[in-house]
Design an enzyme around this catalytic site. Structure first.
Site, short mmCIF file in Angstrom:
data_model
loop_
_atom_site.label_atom_id
_atom_site.label_comp_id
_atom_site.label_asym_id
_atom_site.label_seq_id
_atom_site.Cartn_x
_atom_site.Cartn_y
_atom_site.Cartn_z
N LYS A 136 0.92 -1.02 -0.25
CA LYS A 136 0.26 -0.26 0.26
C LYS A 136 0.95 1.42 0.25
CE LYS A 136 -1.94 -1.75 3.25
NZ LYS A 136 -3.15 -2.54 4.49
N ASP A 166 -5.46 -7.34 9.57
CA ASP A 166 -7.22 -6.25 10.23
C ASP A 166 -8.47 -6.97 10.06
OD1 ASP A 166 -6.01 -6.15 7.57
OD2 ASP A 166 -6.88 -3.94 7.00
C1 BGC Z 1 -1.74 -6.16 2.87
C2 BGC Z 1 -2.85 -6.35 3.85
C3 BGC Z 1 -4.45 -5.88 4.69
C4 BGC Z 1 -4.10 -5.76 3.29
C5 BGC Z 1 -6.09 -4.32 3.72
C6 BGC Z 1 -3.00 -5.71 2.68
O1 BGC Z 1 -2.07 -4.49 1.18
O2 BGC Z 1 -0.86 -6.98 2.63
O3 BGC Z 1 -2.18 -7.54 5.39
O4 BGC Z 1 -4.96 -6.99 6.01
O5 BGC Z 1 -4.10 -4.27 2.86
O6 BGC Z 1 -5.47 -3.16 4.73
#
Ligand code: BGC
Length: 493
Positions: A194, A229
């Site tokens: 992200k 999460d």
């Molecule tokens: C992460 C996950 C997370 C998801 C939603 C992804 O980029 O790898 O661990 O649960 O985003 O937040």
């Protein structure tokens, strides 16, 4: 969409409408549009998600889940053991904290749990946005920021909250990045996602990083549960509803977790679960098998900070939908004079067009698309006539539709895998998918595309049993509940 034959300079353009989508309209456009028409047609063709494509994605998701459960590294899906074997029962009691790091915001929460009868006696939270520079800084800087936010919040603890004498405050730490859990209260960061690129955390135990930062702040609290999460959302939703079996996040990023039988996890060695079940964090954002991708997706991926990774996430989640649309618009602006003679500088800025802008444009019901006009001008510097605005809406719809439908297919893939393991226990009764995340919450068009895909794949009868339920802030309370059930102190719940 169809382009009817007409003289080269002026063409008739019929844009067909998706069931709940943009109004059907016919318009006359000038030659510049002729040059963007093939771009739009190609985009729509390559992003199409008819039933066979959805079916392939659902089947491939189920197959990748199985391969990832067999052996670590067996597929794109990491299928991470959460070490959460029992979900909240409602009997949890006491004061617990939750800390949530996962996107642009960082949240702290405290909750006083009162057991079966009183349930959530009191709860309070605080939210701080993460300064952009911390996303690219050092691990220490980021964890110091979190610990200081937590310290400020803990100081404000008032009368409704009660900590028994001699106990430390316990935290459920929601850390929403891929972590290889080593126990319920420790885990090593595999990689950032992200858009985070913090140095010095990958390969380290994130709970140890937080503990060190808390020590530097002189804060005497302890982490009793480290959760993704999705896992926090599953726990939070299960507290109120026993039929919750899956949790999905559709926000900045995306992921899903679900309840798995330990017998179906060959790679699980020496881990005993008294319930016979455990929660698996799929990390489905890394899925890539058979996705309908375009040149725009490939270019965005190649220029990202994690090329070749998180392809499903880059196709369906909130961080990327606006950026894919922007890339299409750049190509259209370069191809013709649809938006004027030159490509505005703003439009050339990566990530300047955000998914909430796409959502706002799609919700414009005015005759002249005045909101679309002002968003295009204010955000990406495009001057547009009505025809251009209609084409932009078609581009948005194409990308949003693909995202929503693929997310729906992913959910069906998980349900399919669970049903194969336990015939009748998923499709034969009410099964709830707990859903959280801003993309799902705020984007009704995306939501309905997702639901359409689930219904198409499962058929109307079975899909009546599958309830997708939005659970706002399930993950915060859920993490606190898991801190309670994994408390370091003796408890009778
Ligand atoms: C992460 C996950 C997370 C998801 C939603 C992804 O980029 O790898 O661990 O649960 O985003 O937040």
């Amino acid at each position: 969409m169809s382009v009817t034959a007409s003289p080269p300079s002026v063409r008739s353009f019929t844009l067909s409408r998706s069931p709940r989508g943009i109004p059907r309209f016919r318009m006359t456009v000038r030659s510049s549009v002729v040059s963007v028409a093939p771009i739009l047609t190609k985009l729509q063709k390559e992003c199409a998600t008819p039933l066979p494509v959805l079916r392939h994605v659902a089947d491939a998701m189920a197959a990748d889940m199985r391969a990832g459960l067999a052996v670590d590294g067996g597929s794109d899906l990491q299928m991470i053991l959460s070490y959460v074997d029992s979900l909240p029962t409602g009997n949890e009691k006491g004061l617990f904290y939750a800390l949530d790091l996962g996107g642009t915001n960082f949240r702290v929460l405290r909750v006083q749990l009162g057991g079966k009868d009183e349930r959530v006696v009191a709860t309070e939270f605080d939210q701080v946005s993460i300064p952009q520079e911390l996303m690219f800084g050092t691990s220490e800087e980021l964890f110091d920021f979190i610990a200081s936010g937590l310290a400020k919040f803990a100081k404000k603890e008032g009368g409704k909250y009660h900590l028994p004498r001699g106990r430390k405050r316990e935290i459920g730490f929601t850390f929403s990045f891929p972590v290889k859990q080593t126990s319920v209260d420790s885990g090593i960061l595999i990689k950032w996602t992200k858009g985070f690129a913090v140095s010095g955390t990958a390969g380290k135990d994130v709970v140890a990083c937080l503990n060190e930062a808390m020590q530097r702040q002189g804060l005497d609290m302890q982490v009793s549960a480290l959760v993704n999460d999705t896992v926090g959302t599953l726990a939070g939703a299960r507290y109120w509803d026993d039929d919750v079996m899956v949790a999905v996040i559709l926000g900045t990023g995306t992921n899903a977790c679900y309840v798995e039988c330990v017998d179906a996890i060959p790679k699980l060695k020496g881990h005993n679960s008294t319930s016979g079940r455990t929660i698996i964090n799929t990390e489905w954002g890394a899925f890539s098998n058979g996705l309908p991708l375009t040149q725009f997706d490939r270019e965005m991926d190649a220029e990202s900070i994690n090329p070749g990774e998180q392809i499903f996430e880059k196709t369906i989640s909130g961080m990327y939908l606006g950026e894919i649309v922007r890339r299409v618009l750049v190509k259209m602006a370069e191809a013709g004079d649809l938006f004027g003679e030159s490509v505005p500088e703003k439009l050339s800025t990566p990530f300047v067009l955000r998914t909430p802008d796409i959502c706002a444009m799609q919700q414009d019901n005015s005759q002249d698309l005045v909101d679309v006009e002002s968003i295009l001008y204010d955000v990406v510097g495009l001057k547009s006539n009505l025809n251009a605005r209609k084409i932009v809406l078609e581009v948005c719809d194409t990308i949003v539709k693909r995202g929503g439908r693929l997310a729906g297919a992913g959910i069906v893939g998980i349900l399919q895998k669970m049903e194969e393991e336990s015939k009748g226990l998923i499709y034969g009764k009410r099964t709830v998918v707990a859903m959280d995340g801003g993309l799902y919450e705020h984007f009704s068009q995306y939501r309905s595309y997702l639901q359409d895909a689930v219904t198409e794949l499962l058929g109307s009868e079975i899909s009546k049993n599958v309830v997708i339920e939005h659970t706002k802030d399930g993950s915060g309370i859920g993490a606190a509940l898991l801190a309670a059930s994994n408390s370091k102190y003796e408890h009778d719940f």
